[in-house]
Design an enzyme around this catalytic site. Structure first.
Site, PDB file in Angstrom:
ATOM      1  N   GLY A  62      -5.488  -0.826  -0.691  1.00 56.23           N
ATOM      2  CA  GLY A  62      -5.347   0.468  -0.041  1.00 56.23           C
ATOM      3  C   GLY A  62      -6.278   0.548   1.144  1.00 56.23           C
ATOM      4  O   GLY A  62      -7.325   1.179   1.073  1.00 56.23           O
ATOM      5  N   ASP A 118       0.809  -1.224   0.000  1.00 53.41           N
ATOM      6  CA  ASP A 118       0.000   0.000   0.000  1.00 53.41           C
ATOM      7  C   ASP A 118       0.840   1.271   0.000  1.00 53.41           C
ATOM      8  O   ASP A 118       0.298   2.362  -0.126  1.00 53.41           O
ATOM      9  CB  ASP A 118      -0.926   0.034   1.217  1.00 53.41           C
ATOM     10  CG  ASP A 118      -1.988  -1.042   1.185  1.00 53.41           C
ATOM     11  OD1 ASP A 118      -2.187  -1.638   0.106  1.00 53.41           O
ATOM     12  OD2 ASP A 118      -2.620  -1.292   2.229  1.00 53.41           O
TER      13      ASP A 118
END
Length: 462
Positions: free
Chosen positions: A265, A221
Site C-alpha cells: 500500500g 494496491d
C-alpha cells in the site's frame, strides 16, 4: 484512409436529464469506410442457448448509483461485451499481449483468457506474448501463445511473459507493432503502464493504423479509480490473513507480545484496511491516508501501552506508505516506473517502539515483525479473482474485436464496462477516512483516530 484528431480521445455524448456518456475511441473515428463482419459467436454452438448474448450499442453503465431524486443522471460508460458486428476478420488478426510493472495474482489468468477467448470465441490463431514488459517490443523477444501452451498457467503465480518497469519508448514500440503486422495489442499493468498504453494508442492513431489497443488495469494496491476493484486484490487480502494470524499467535504466546505486519500500500491503504476488517485480530491499522503521531497524549505509544495493559498482547498492521513523514528524511529516489522509493516503515516502527518502551521503562515487551509483501503478490489467484480476471480478459477481447481502442475493461457498479484511458490515469484511488468503511474498521480495532496531536509533539503534515 486516416483522419486527423489524435487528441480527440475524450468523446462525450450528452443526453436528457444530465446524461453524459464518456465514450471510448473507435477505429472508425479515424479510419473511414471500415468493413464489418458478422460476429463468429453467432455460429458458435456454445452460445446458441444464451438469449440476448450480444450487447446493445446503446447499453451504458452509470458511474454513480446513489443519487438524490432530483440529481442529474450523471456520467455513464459503454457496457462491455460482444457486438453483432466485428471489425476484424479472425484470419487477419495478429494479437500480442504484454505485462508490465509489479507482480499481481491473476496475471497468468488474464493472459490465458485473452488467448483462449480469441481462439475459442473468435477463431483467432495468431497470438504472441511480448517478453519482459514494454522493452520486449523492440528487443525482438516474443513467444507464440496457444490454448495448449497456456492451458494451466492460471495455477501459477507471477507472469509467464515476464515483466519489467520502465523501458517505454513509444516510437520504437509502434514501429515494431507495425513491422510485425500486429493489429490488436493487449496491455496489462497499473496506472503508469496504462499511461504508456495511452501514448501507444495516440501514436497508432496519428499514423492511421488499424490497430486496437486494449488495457486491463492491474494493481495489487487497488488504487486505480473508477473501477470497483482491481484483479488480485481479493487474493492479496486473503493471503494477508496468514501473516496477521502468525503475528497474532506470536503476540498471544508471550507476555506483552506485539506483532507488527507490514502490508502493501504505497499510497493507498486498501489491503491493510480490508485485511484488518477480515481478520478481527488487529488492534491498530495504520495507512497512508490517515496521519498518526507517536508520542504524547493520544499518540500511538500511549495506545500500545494501554492495549497491552488491557489484553496483554497487540497486533499492528501498517501499510508500506504509512507514516513516511515520520521516518527520518525519506530518500528522494524513484524506481524505473517513477514510483518514489519508500523506507521500510515496518522495520522503523518496530525499532522505535522497542526504543521507547526501553527508554521510558514502561514495561518489558516482546516484538515480532512480519513482512509478507512479496509472498502476497507472487501467489496464484484465488477462485474469486480467477473468475474476475477471466471476465476482464474476455471483455477486452470483445471490445477489440468490435473495433474499440484506447480503453481499459473494468467493473463499475458490478457491470463490465469500457473506460477511456484518461479516466483511470488522472488520479489514484485512496481510502476516504471520512467514509463508512474506515469507520467500520475503526469500530473493529477500537483504535483512536490519531488526528489531533498535542502541542509540543511532532505533527504529521499531509
Amino acid at each position: 484512409m486516416a483522419s486527423n484528431g489524435v487528441d480527440e480521445q475524450i468523446k462525450l455524448v450528452e443526453g436528457p436529464a444530465g446524461y453524459v456518456l464518456e465514450d471510448v475511441p473507435h477505429l472508425s473515428d479515424y479510419i473511414l469506410d471500415l468493413p464489418t463482419y458478422p460476429n463468429p459467436l453467432q455460429s458458435n454452438a456454445a452460445y446458441s442457448v444464451v438469449r440476448q448474448y450480444f450487447v446493445d450499442e446503446d447499453d451504458t453503465v452509470q458511474e454513480k448509483i446513489v443519487v438524490h431524486k432530483d440529481s442529474p443522471r450523471g456520467t455513464h460508460f459503454r457496457r462491455a461485451g460482444p457486438r453483432q458486428k466485428v471489425y476484424f476478420k479472425p484470419s487477419d488478426v495478429r494479437a500480442c499481449i504484454v505485462t508490465c510493472g509489479g507482480l499481481c495474482p491473476g496475471l497468468n489468468t488474464v493472459i490465458r483468457e485473452i488467448v483462449c477467448g480469441l481462439h475459442f470465441m473468435y477463431g483467432v490463431t495468431e497470438v504472441i506474448g511480448v517478453d519482459c514488459g514494454f522493452r520486449g517490443f523492440y528487443s525482438k523477444n516474443t513467444v507464440a501463445l496457444t490454448p495448449k501452451t497456456v492451458s494451466d498457467i492460471h495455477k501459477r503465480g507471477g507472469t509467464i511473459l515476464g515483466t519489467s518497469r520502465g523501458g517505454h519508448d513509444t516510437s520504437k514500440i509502434v514501429d515494431n507493432i507495425q513491422d510485425r503486422e500486429i493489429n490488436q495489442v493487449y496491455i496489462i499493468g497499473g496506472d503508469g503502464t496504462q499511461k504508456g498504453a495511452n501514448a501507444i494508442y495516440k501514436e497508432i492513431r496519428r499514423r492511421g493504423l488499424k490497430v486496437a489497443v486494449a488495457g486491463i488495469p492491474k494493481t495489487i494496491d487497488n488504487d486505480i479509480p473508477v473501477i470497483d476493484k482491481s484483479f488480485g486484490f481479493d487474493t492479496a487480502v486473503e493471503e494477508a490473513q496468514r501473516a496477521i494470524n502468525a503475528a497474532h499467535v506470536e503476540a498471544t504466546s508471550v507476555e506483552n507480545g506485539i506483532g507488527i505486519v507490514k502490508l502493501m500500500g504505497r499510497y493507498s491503504g486498501f489491503i491493510a484496511m480490508y485485511a484488518t476488517l477480515a481478520s478481527r485480530d488487529v488492534d491498530c491499522c495504520l495507512i497512508p491516508e490517515s496521519p498518526f503521531y507517536l508520542e504524547g497524549k493520544g499518540g500511538l505509544y500511549e495506545f500500545i501501552a494501554k492495549r497491552l495493559r488491557e489484553n496483554g498482547h497487540m497486533v499492528i498492521v501498517i501499510a508500506e506508505g504509512a507514516g513516511q513523514d515520520l521516518v527520518a528524511e525519506s530518500i528522494e529516489q524513484q524506481d524505473a516506473s517513477g514510483n518514489k522509493l519508500l523506507k521500510d516503515v515496518g522495520l522503523w516502527m518496530s525499532l522505535k517502539i522497542k526504543e521507547y518502551f526501553a527508554k521510558h521503562n514502561v514495561m518489558d515487551i516482546t516484538l515480532k515483525y512480519i513482512d509478507p509483501t512479496y509472498m502476497i503478490r507472487a501467489i496464484p489467484a484465488n477462485a474469486s479473482d480467477n473468475v474476475y480476471s477471466t471476465l476482464l480478459a474476455q471483455s477486452a477481447v470483445h471490445g477489440a474485436m468490435a473495433g474499440y481502442t484506447g480503453f481499459v475493461s473494468g467493473l463499475v457498479n458490478g457491470r463490465h464496462t469500457y473506460i477511456p484511458f484518461n479516466r483511470i490515469t488522472e488520479r489514484q484511488n485512496k481510502v476516504v477516512i471520512t467514509d463508512r468503511m474506515w469507520a467500520r474498521m475503526l469500530s473493529s480495532t477500537n483504535q483512536p483516530s490519531f488526528m489531533n496531536p498535542p502541542k509540543g509533539t511532532t505533527e504529521f503534515t499531509d
